[in-house]
Enzyme design. Structure first.
Site, short mmCIF file in Angstrom:
data_model
loop_
_atom_site.label_atom_id
_atom_site.label_comp_id
_atom_site.label_asym_id
_atom_site.label_seq_id
_atom_site.Cartn_x
_atom_site.Cartn_y
_atom_site.Cartn_z
N GLU A 29 0.98 -1.22 -0.04
CA GLU A 29 0.04 -0.04 0.15
C GLU A 29 1.00 1.21 0.03
O GLU A 29 2.08 1.32 0.57
CB GLU A 29 -0.86 0.01 1.26
CG GLU A 29 -2.07 -1.04 1.31
CD GLU A 29 -2.93 -0.85 2.56
OE1 GLU A 29 -2.56 0.02 3.33
OE2 GLU A 29 -3.69 -1.59 2.84
N HIS A 72 -6.58 3.34 6.29
CA HIS A 72 -5.25 2.86 7.17
C HIS A 72 -4.58 3.95 7.70
O HIS A 72 -4.21 4.97 7.01
CB HIS A 72 -4.65 2.01 6.47
CG HIS A 72 -4.92 0.57 6.23
ND1 HIS A 72 -4.79 -0.47 5.37
CD2 HIS A 72 -6.06 -0.02 6.98
CE1 HIS A 72 -5.27 -1.72 5.24
NE2 HIS A 72 -6.33 -1.20 6.39
#
Lengths: 298, 411
Positions: A210, A248
């Site tokens: 990510e 996140h």
């Protein structure tokens, strides 16, 4: 034996009497995980569902059950303490599912875990599964198939997506791991790649990264230097604008660092087979392994 | 969570850190009162917005549109006045506040649309001998707090970091020990400080670390920290952000939240525990899980269109959450089609399908809706959608979903 967990893993659950802990413990037992105990301070001496003994402390649980792994569902305010209790009791593998633990609590907790020599997975992670043997976490067990592909990602559903793509192609998984989306986590991409590299039951790995941080770059450098197995890589967040957190806590591009382009570049330089569409992860693995695909679909 | 400069300085003062005299005001008259109260001959009026680059920013309406555009790119040497103004009389303070309050300030960090100024901070002016950059944040590679300092204070630190990273000094704080005096001294001498300034700097840096720790900060930035004519040090600006996950134990800090500085849709999403970020594209997305949500945005781009938002409904998405998510997505007039991508794990697909239908019935559907369900009870979920009588476009995989939604927006 795949990595981290197998049919010999003896698991306890910290927070087993909470609603999330209880629900997922039942799912883990149904999958065949050996759940040997639970820990809730003040409820020692009772039983969970009439079968699993509950203890007041992790130390007591380890002494009475021989547990070597724990899964933590304790609320965020108390979760770092639970992690440290497990490390101090000598638990080898600590899987922290809890989302939302303050960074100020995680800094000393991670410091202690390292000094005690435990392995920490998470926090804010879906857990780890070795299909057909042991499931520790919140993933749906039934989508997995035993096999020889390792999967590594931060998040839950994107891991499930990769698992599903493989299962549809008839490719099973050795172990699937979600390492978590927080800025401070225990096992990182690099650590898990090292484990897959050493595992005789894993033939190839899907590594999903990510945006944010530099863990994918570190892992890529390691892969380039040491990995003997093919790796397929995808980075989520190519469309994310700088300075905005994408769900996140760790997924944020700041100061021009942590972009998907930088990470893809590092992956490509390490010989990782990159895919820019998340729909291509399974196909790419199949292609590399020369797998016979009957129903490739559109 | 971000706070304003005047709030950050209040937190510093609470910890015993010296700051310049100053106060916040919401009216020009209030600003004049603050200036009278703090006395002196020079004051600085500063726009209070959650964005940096205020001094180089420009106000919409005060200068030509091309100057505003240049300000949004962070260009220097522009005509007109910025969001930080030096005033030499009470009247000038009043005029500066008058110009800023209610006006829209555009800086490199606000983007071209700028941000409305609702509050100004009036502070005593001071003589500056040197400007230093100081900041603390989490070093993710080390999993510890890093303290950064640079002699190139006042300037754009991102430029320094990009072009001459060696000019930024760093030290990592051991969680067991805290920020050691020796570490602060190392930085002080590295910055070329000398005499009594060294101990003043050490004391102040340790004060900053205390503020950082007790308030669960995720970033504390003092740019610049100034060396005064008599060798002391003072924070001239202060930016503090907090770890959202720790706000539960700081109700006093939560009270500092300025909702006017935040996107209304993101505030609404927060109420339902949804994670939403507005973007510039035309395809609205609703996904469960942050990683899959980003991957869904990526595959839209891979197929040639842009996502209108990031939206993670989370693991336990129920009917109420899905409905709230739908309302937020459809409120954005740029949305020309919606893509729902749900991988049902513990959450079952049939439950999600019911949630989507309930949301569509309540909110209405003005644009094409593509739904891709996978995972637990997927067949039941697909059947519910197919038999609903609503014009939902079903999709079987991520690539199928992306190509269908892209085709839908292109008509």
């Amino acid at each position: 034996m795949a990595i981290l967990v197998d049919s010999d893993t003896r698991l306890i659950c910290q927070g087993i009497t909470g609603s999330a802990g209880g629900f997922h413990c039942r799912q883990m037992i149904a999958y065949g995980t050996r759940l040997v105990g639970g820990v809730t301070p003040g409820k020692g001496g009772t039983q969970f569902d009439g079968t699993v003994p509950i203890f007041n402390t992790v130390t007591e649980a380890v002494a009475k059950t021989g547990a070597n792994a724990t899964v933590i569902f304790v609320p965020p305010a108390f979760a770092a303490d639970a992690i440290m209790e497990a490390a101090d009791a000598g638990i080898r593998l600590i899987v922290a599912i809890t989302e939302g633990i303050p960074v100020r609590d995680m800094i000393p907790a991670w410091d202690l875990v390292q000094r005690r020599g435990s392995l920490l997975l998470g926090p804010n992670c879906p857990g780890v599964i070795t299909p057909g043997q042991c499931k520790i976490g919140i993933m749906p067990g039934h989508i997995h198939r035993p096999g020889r592909i390792g999967i590594l990602s931060r998040s839950g559903t994107l891991t499930y997506e990769a698992v599903h793509q493989l299962s549809v192609l008839g490719l099973g998984q050795s172990t699937a791991i979600g390492i978590g989306g927080d800025p401070i986590i225990g096992l990182r991409h690099k650590d898990v790649m090292r484990l897959f590299n050493e595992d005789p039951d894993t033939d190839a790995v899907i590594m999903i990264g990510e945006i944010g941080g530099s863990a994918e770059e570190e892992a890529s450098a390691w892969v380039g230097a040491h990995m003997r197995k093919p790796v397929v890589g995808f980075i989520a967040g190519a469309t994310a604008p700088p300075g905005r957190r994408m769900g996140h806590a760790g997924a944020i591009i700041s100061g021009g660092k942590g972009t998907s382009e930088e990470k893809y570049k590092a992956m490509a330089a390490a010989g990782i087979n990159i895919v820019r569409s998340p729909a291509e992860m399974g196909k790419k693995i199949a292609e590399i392994l020369g797998h016979q695909i009957e129903h490739l679909g559109a | 969570m971000k706070i304003h400069e005047f709030q950050a300085k209040e937190l510093l003062r609470k910890q015993g850190i010296a700051t310049l005299k100053g106060g916040a005001a919401h009216t020009p008259e209030g600003a004049a009162h603050v200036a009278q109260f703090i006395e002196g001959q020079i004051w600085v009026v500063k726009a209070q917005v959650h964005a940096g680059g205020r001094g180089m920013g420009r106000f919409v309406g005060e200068v030509a549109p091309d100057v505003i555009a240049a300000a949004s790119r962070g260009e220097g040497g522009l005509p007109g006045k910025g969001g930080v103004r030096i005033c030499r009389s009470i009247n000038e303070v009043r005029e500066a506040a008058q110009a800023m309050l209610g006006a829209t300030l555009v800086t490199k960090q606000t983007g071209p649309d700028g941000t409305r100024v609702n509050c100004v901070f009036v502070e005593e002016g001071t003589r500056i001998a040197r400007e230093i950059y100081v900041a603390m944040t989490l070093d993710r590679a080390q999993s510890r707090v890093v303290v950064m300092a640079s002699a190139e204070g006042g300037t754009e630190i991102e430029e320094v970091a990009a072009h001459s990273p060696e000019k930024i000094l760093r030290c990592i704080v051991d969680p067991v020990v805290g920020l050691g005096s020796w570490q602060a001294r190392d930085l002080a001498f590295g910055l070329g400080l000398s005499g009594p300034t060294v101990s003043a700097f050490v004391k102040m840096l340790q004060g900053f670390y205390q503020v950082y720790q007790i308030n669960d900060c995720s970033m504390l930035e003092i740019n610049p920290l100034i060396v005064t004519a008599d060798g002391g040090v003072l924070p001239l600006d202060a930016k503090i952000t907090f770890d959202e996950n720790a706000l539960f134990r700081h109700p006093d800090l939560e009270a500092l939240r300025d909702l006017a500085e935040e996107d209304p849709s993101e505030i609404e999403a927060g109420k339902y525990n949804l994670s939403y970020v507005k973007l510039d594209g035309t395809i609205g997305c609703m996904v469960n899980g942050a990683g899959l949500a980003m991957a869904t945005m990526d595959i839209i781009k891979f197929y040639g269109e842009e996502p209108a938002n990031f939206l993670d409904v989370g693991g336990g998405a129920d009917k109420e959450k899905v409905t709230a998510a739908f309302k937020i997505i459809t409120r954005d007039p740029a949305v020309k089609a919606i893509l729902v991508n749900i991988f049902g794990g513990i959450m079952k697909c049939d439950v999600i399908a019911e949630g989507v239908l309930a949301a569509v019935r309540e909110v209405g559907l003005q644009v094409p809706l593509v739904v891709r369900l996978e995972g637990t009870n997927v067949e039941m979920g697909k059947k519910i959608l197919a038999e609903s009588g609503l014009s939902v476009i079903p999709a079987d995989s991520m690539s199928d979903a992306a190509s269908k939604v892209v085709a839908a927006v292109r008509g």
